[in-house]
Enzyme design. Structure first.
Site, mmCIF file in Angstrom:
data_model
loop_
_atom_site.group_PDB
_atom_site.id
_atom_site.type_symbol
_atom_site.label_atom_id
_atom_site.label_comp_id
_atom_site.label_asym_id
_atom_site.label_seq_id
_atom_site.Cartn_x
_atom_site.Cartn_y
_atom_site.Cartn_z
ATOM 1 N N LYS A 5 -8.532 -3.350 -5.399
ATOM 2 C CA LYS A 5 -9.718 -2.746 -4.775
ATOM 3 C C LYS A 5 -10.875 -2.565 -5.754
ATOM 4 O O LYS A 5 -12.036 -2.679 -5.359
ATOM 5 C CB LYS A 5 -9.376 -1.438 -4.061
ATOM 6 C CG LYS A 5 -8.719 -0.349 -4.871
ATOM 7 C CD LYS A 5 -8.330 0.818 -3.970
ATOM 8 C CE LYS A 5 -7.631 1.930 -4.762
ATOM 9 N NZ LYS A 5 -6.307 1.515 -5.264
ATOM 10 N N ASN A 52 -14.108 5.704 -5.962
ATOM 11 C CA ASN A 52 -12.939 5.838 -6.835
ATOM 12 C C ASN A 52 -13.097 5.018 -8.109
ATOM 13 O O ASN A 52 -12.239 5.041 -8.972
ATOM 14 C CB ASN A 52 -11.685 5.370 -6.068
ATOM 15 C CG ASN A 52 -10.401 5.749 -6.764
ATOM 16 O OD1 ASN A 52 -10.212 6.898 -7.172
ATOM 17 N ND2 ASN A 52 -9.497 4.793 -6.927
ATOM 18 N N HIS A 61 2.376 5.829 -6.085
ATOM 19 C CA HIS A 61 2.185 7.261 -5.801
ATOM 20 C C HIS A 61 3.347 7.871 -5.012
ATOM 21 O O HIS A 61 3.143 8.789 -4.203
ATOM 22 C CB HIS A 61 0.874 7.485 -5.028
ATOM 23 C CG HIS A 61 -0.332 6.919 -5.694
ATOM 24 N ND1 HIS A 61 -0.728 7.301 -6.963
ATOM 25 C CD2 HIS A 61 -1.221 5.972 -5.300
ATOM 26 C CE1 HIS A 61 -1.820 6.634 -7.304
ATOM 27 N NE2 HIS A 61 -2.131 5.814 -6.309
#
Length: 446
Positions: free
Chosen positions: A124, A147, A192
């Site tokens: 990304k 981000n 995560h």
């Protein structure tokens, strides 16, 4: 101030910002710029939160622990993406029906120009950066961040024609109003797992990018990226559908609906995964009406992001590759798939594993002429993956010891498949240290 913003802020007087750092400071600055009579308080559980010295005297601050009283008296809580919604103190506010949002939600209340956004487990940042570069080459004034790089709220400016945001699952958890011209969901792979209950939980957080999107851009090879709501979709992949590839006269081209856009051989980016990244950037720009032929020259010369498969030194045919941004297994797998080597690969792996399963690397490593060098907190978790694996304390120890053994055609690549927080401030600091050591031990000036 738009009508949407006015209605969102109605009845809000007391705002509590949870978590400082770059994002928290951008939130405070934005709140102070608003034409409302807001009381702003800041909570940070760290004893010395970064950025505290930049707060004005008018901001009340509670550091070193939670302040539940402040949270429960708030009209709005703006939380840092690094703080899980499952945190008991945040849950206590939610149970009292106090809205808990993040910086991207505040951005959505204020933004007046078109926005495109990108999420996914891997790629990304490259897609976000590339989309911004290509849009600028077409003459647009572009705000790129989220981000990656600049916090979204710091991008807000009346002169911006297009915003390009990278959005993490953490940011999307607290975002419910963001309208997008196009939303790209690149892929879903394990990451995560220390924060989510499982892959479904993680995937659902990323699905939130489609809540108010006009078009979804999805991966033909990953059904998890398809929207669960019914919005128009464009897909990308390695066949001739939508955004894909075609062969003409023995040459491969990036294409739209089977029509060639640019020859793959003309791209500066390395690796098949970067063909996907290029296709997504083209799809996003197509959705906002940018002529693709206008951005082709910039796509040819784009060399990629710092810390992502970045060639930082080439010493007598020995390549040093900084892929510090590979903080999970899928990123490292992508980096390995794009490599073409004459000699031996020295692969540096390790750091904070975030509960990941590294076994997927084993079959790929078996096909390579590789020496595996394991370091950091979870370095031991890699030792069983390849017969060549060695355990070291840190990156410098590895480079100091292997440099005398390197010969032309070899490559040294930092692609750790782990986070950096055991030994470094962030992945950028880790990549900078690798680059410094590469120059130092290879005898190159830095």
């Amino acid at each position: 101030m738009s009508h949407t913003a006015l209605s969102k802020w109605q009845g809000i007087k007391q705002v509590v910002v949870v978590g400082l750092g770059v994002t928290g400071l951008s939130v405070v600055k934005h709140l102070q710029s608003l034409p409302y009579d807001l009381t702003i308080k800041v909570i940070d559980t760290r004893a010395q939160p970064p950025g505290i010295e930049e707060l004005g005297a008018s901001i009340e601050v509670h550091i070193g622990s939670w302040n539940t009283d402040w949270l429960l008296q708030a009209d709005l809580v703006v939380t840092n993406p690094g703080i899980a919604l499952a945190t008991p103190e945040i849950q206590a506010a939610l149970e009292k029906n106090i809205p808990v949002v993040g910086d991207i939600e505040l951005f959505s209340w204020a933004v007046n120009a078109p926005v495109v956004a990108i999420t996914g487990s891997n790629g990304k940042s490259t897609v976000t950066d590339l989309t911004g570069v290509l849009a600028k080459s077409a003459g647009l004034n572009v705000g790129v961040g989220g981000n990656i790089g600049v916090p979204a709220l710091d991008l807000l400016n009346d002169s911006v024609d297009l915003y390009v945001l990278e959005l993490s699952s953490f940011q999307l958890e607290t975002t419910s109003s963001l309208s997008l011209k196009a939303a790209a969901y690149l892929n879903l792979s394990e990451d995560h797992m220390d924060r989510y209950q499982g892959m479904d939980d993680y995937g659902q957080a990323k699905q939130r990018i489609f809540l108010h999107a006009e078009t979804a851009i999805v991966n033909r090879d990953d059904l998890a990226t398809y929207p669960s709501n019914s919005i128009p979709t464009l897909s990308f992949g390695f066949d001739e559908q939508d955004f894909g590839v075609v062969w003409l006269e023995a040459q491969e081209y990036l294409s739209k609906q089977g029509q060639p856009i640019i020859a793959v051989a003309d791209l500066s980016l390395v690796g098949r995964h970067n063909l996907s990244n290029s296709l997504v950037a083209l799809a996003l720009l197509d959705c906002v009406g940018v002529p693709l032929e206008k951005v082709a020259p910039a796509l040819k010369t784009y060399t990629g992001l710092t810390h992502r498969c970045q060639l930082v030194a080439d010493n007598n045919g020995i390549k040093w590759i900084n892929d510090s941004k590979a903080t999970n297994v899928a990123s490292t797998l992508a980096a390995l798939s794009g490599l073409q080597l004459e000699g031996q690969l020295h692969l540096l792996v390790g750091g904070v594993g975030k509960g990941a399963d590294f076994s997927e690397l084993a079959p790929v490593l078996e096909t390579l002429n590789v020496q595996l060098h394991c370091f950091g907190l979870d370095g031991d978790a890699f030792l069983s993956l390849h017969h060549s694996a060695k355990r070291w304390n840190d990156i410098e120890e590895i480079i100091k010891n292997i440099t005398p053994t390197l010969t032309r055609g070899d490559a040294v690549m930092l692609s750790p498949a782990c986070a950096s927080f055991d030994q470094f401030k962030n992945f950028m600091a880790r990549g900078d240290e690798f680059t410094r050591l590469a120059h130092l031990y290879a005898g190159l000036s830095s």
